[in-house]
Design a protein around this motif. Structure first.
Motif, mmCIF file in Angstrom:
data_model
loop_
_atom_site.group_PDB
_atom_site.id
_atom_site.type_symbol
_atom_site.label_atom_id
_atom_site.label_comp_id
_atom_site.label_asym_id
_atom_site.label_seq_id
_atom_site.Cartn_x
_atom_site.Cartn_y
_atom_site.Cartn_z
ATOM 1 N N SER A 72 0.811 -1.226 0.000
ATOM 2 C CA SER A 72 0.000 0.000 0.000
ATOM 3 C C SER A 72 0.838 1.268 0.000
ATOM 4 O O SER A 72 0.293 2.364 -0.071
ATOM 5 C CB SER A 72 -0.916 0.014 1.232
ATOM 6 O OG SER A 72 -1.757 -1.113 1.222
ATOM 7 N N VAL A 73 2.148 1.131 0.096
ATOM 8 C CA VAL A 73 3.039 2.300 0.160
ATOM 9 C C VAL A 73 3.072 2.991 -1.196
ATOM 10 O O VAL A 73 3.303 2.355 -2.227
ATOM 11 C CB VAL A 73 4.458 1.888 0.599
ATOM 12 C CG1 VAL A 73 5.421 3.063 0.527
ATOM 13 C CG2 VAL A 73 4.417 1.317 2.020
ATOM 14 N N VAL A 74 2.841 4.314 -1.185
ATOM 15 C CA VAL A 74 2.864 5.093 -2.418
ATOM 16 C C VAL A 74 4.053 6.053 -2.481
ATOM 17 O O VAL A 74 4.408 6.534 -3.549
ATOM 18 C CB VAL A 74 1.547 5.878 -2.634
ATOM 19 C CG1 VAL A 74 0.382 4.913 -2.820
ATOM 20 C CG2 VAL A 74 1.271 6.844 -1.495
ATOM 21 N N ARG A 75 4.670 6.331 -1.321
ATOM 22 C CA ARG A 75 5.777 7.288 -1.298
ATOM 23 C C ARG A 75 6.720 6.976 -0.147
ATOM 24 O O ARG A 75 6.272 6.677 0.965
ATOM 25 C CB ARG A 75 5.242 8.703 -1.122
ATOM 26 C CG ARG A 75 6.305 9.775 -1.109
ATOM 27 C CD ARG A 75 5.652 11.165 -1.078
ATOM 28 N NE ARG A 75 6.645 12.201 -1.206
ATOM 29 C CZ ARG A 75 7.162 12.885 -0.182
ATOM 30 N NH1 ARG A 75 6.743 12.638 1.048
ATOM 31 N NH2 ARG A 75 8.053 13.818 -0.373
ATOM 32 N N CYS A 76 8.018 7.045 -0.414
ATOM 33 C CA CYS A 76 9.045 6.911 0.619
ATOM 34 C C CYS A 76 10.017 8.078 0.488
ATOM 35 O O CYS A 76 10.401 8.441 -0.624
ATOM 36 C CB CYS A 76 9.848 5.622 0.455
ATOM 37 S SG CYS A 76 8.946 4.107 0.770
ATOM 38 N N VAL A 77 10.399 8.623 1.615
ATOM 39 C CA VAL A 77 11.508 9.567 1.660
ATOM 40 C C VAL A 77 12.562 8.913 2.533
ATOM 41 O O VAL A 77 12.310 8.590 3.692
ATOM 42 C CB VAL A 77 11.104 10.940 2.237
ATOM 43 C CG1 VAL A 77 12.305 11.874 2.276
ATOM 44 C CG2 VAL A 77 9.978 11.558 1.423
ATOM 45 N N LEU A 96 11.966 -5.385 -1.463
ATOM 46 C CA LEU A 96 10.732 -5.110 -0.729
ATOM 47 C C LEU A 96 9.587 -4.669 -1.641
ATOM 48 O O LEU A 96 8.420 -4.902 -1.335
ATOM 49 C CB LEU A 96 10.981 -4.027 0.334
ATOM 50 C CG LEU A 96 11.914 -4.424 1.463
ATOM 51 C CD1 LEU A 96 12.265 -3.212 2.304
ATOM 52 C CD2 LEU A 96 11.274 -5.509 2.324
ATOM 53 N N PHE A 97 9.938 -4.006 -2.744
ATOM 54 C CA PHE A 97 8.947 -3.484 -3.681
ATOM 55 C C PHE A 97 9.283 -3.981 -5.093
ATOM 56 O O PHE A 97 9.705 -3.198 -5.956
ATOM 57 C CB PHE A 97 8.928 -1.944 -3.643
ATOM 58 C CG PHE A 97 8.646 -1.378 -2.290
ATOM 59 C CD1 PHE A 97 7.352 -1.331 -1.787
ATOM 60 C CD2 PHE A 97 9.679 -0.882 -1.502
ATOM 61 C CE1 PHE A 97 7.085 -0.800 -0.537
ATOM 62 C CE2 PHE A 97 9.425 -0.344 -0.246
ATOM 63 C CZ PHE A 97 8.124 -0.314 0.240
ATOM 64 N N ALA A 124 1.213 5.786 2.772
ATOM 65 C CA ALA A 124 0.494 4.677 2.163
ATOM 66 C C ALA A 124 -0.927 5.142 1.824
ATOM 67 O O ALA A 124 -1.389 6.174 2.317
ATOM 68 C CB ALA A 124 0.443 3.479 3.107
ATOM 69 N N SER A 125 -1.601 4.378 0.993
ATOM 70 C CA SER A 125 -2.962 4.714 0.574
ATOM 71 C C SER A 125 -3.875 3.504 0.708
ATOM 72 O O SER A 125 -3.460 2.372 0.463
ATOM 73 C CB SER A 125 -2.941 5.191 -0.879
ATOM 74 O OG SER A 125 -4.245 5.497 -1.322
#
Length: 126
Positions: A72-77, A96-97, A124-125
């Motif tokens: 569900s992760v859409v963005r990582c910094v 992981l992705f 996440a979304s």
């Protein structure tokens, strides 16, 4: 948009000066996650890869408390103390992705809290 702070198993509400997880609409925001061992904030693995994996494991645990997973992760910094660690971090990120990875920014920093070498912020979304 309503902001809610869900109860998280093992996290004392109001203990920190920030929330570990905030939900806003369909988005879920995690506080920066570091790779401490056994939930002890001052203990980090000597191995960089283990630190990265521990940070993502912590994030996955928080996400599972709100019914989500890493998919569900859409963005990582990502924050790195040493950009020489980028290839190793990137390889773990790819594991992981493996499909449909989230967007990512990677930032080199002079220091991170508690002497860790890696930190990740996650959105996440639902």
């Amino acid at each position: 948009m309503t902001k809610t702070i869900p109860p998280i198993e093992g996290v004392q509400p109001g203990h920190d000066s920030y929330s570990q997880v905030v939900e806003a609409g369909q988005l879920v925001f995690l506080a920066g996650q570091v790779g401490s061992l056994g939930g002890r904030p001052e203990t980090y693995p000597a191995d960089f890869a283990a630190e990265v994996r521990a940070a993502f494991a912590s994030a996955a645990g928080l996400l599972s408390n709100v019914g989500l997973g890493l998919e569900s992760v859409v963005r990582c910094v990502i924050y790195l103390m040493d950009f020489a660690d980028f290839p190793e971090m990137d390889q773990i990120f790819r594991e992981l992705f493996p499909r449909n990875p989230p967007v990512r920014a990677t930032v080199g920093v002079a220091a991170l809290a508690r002497d860790c070498r890696f930190e990740v912020e996650i959105t996440a979304s639902r």
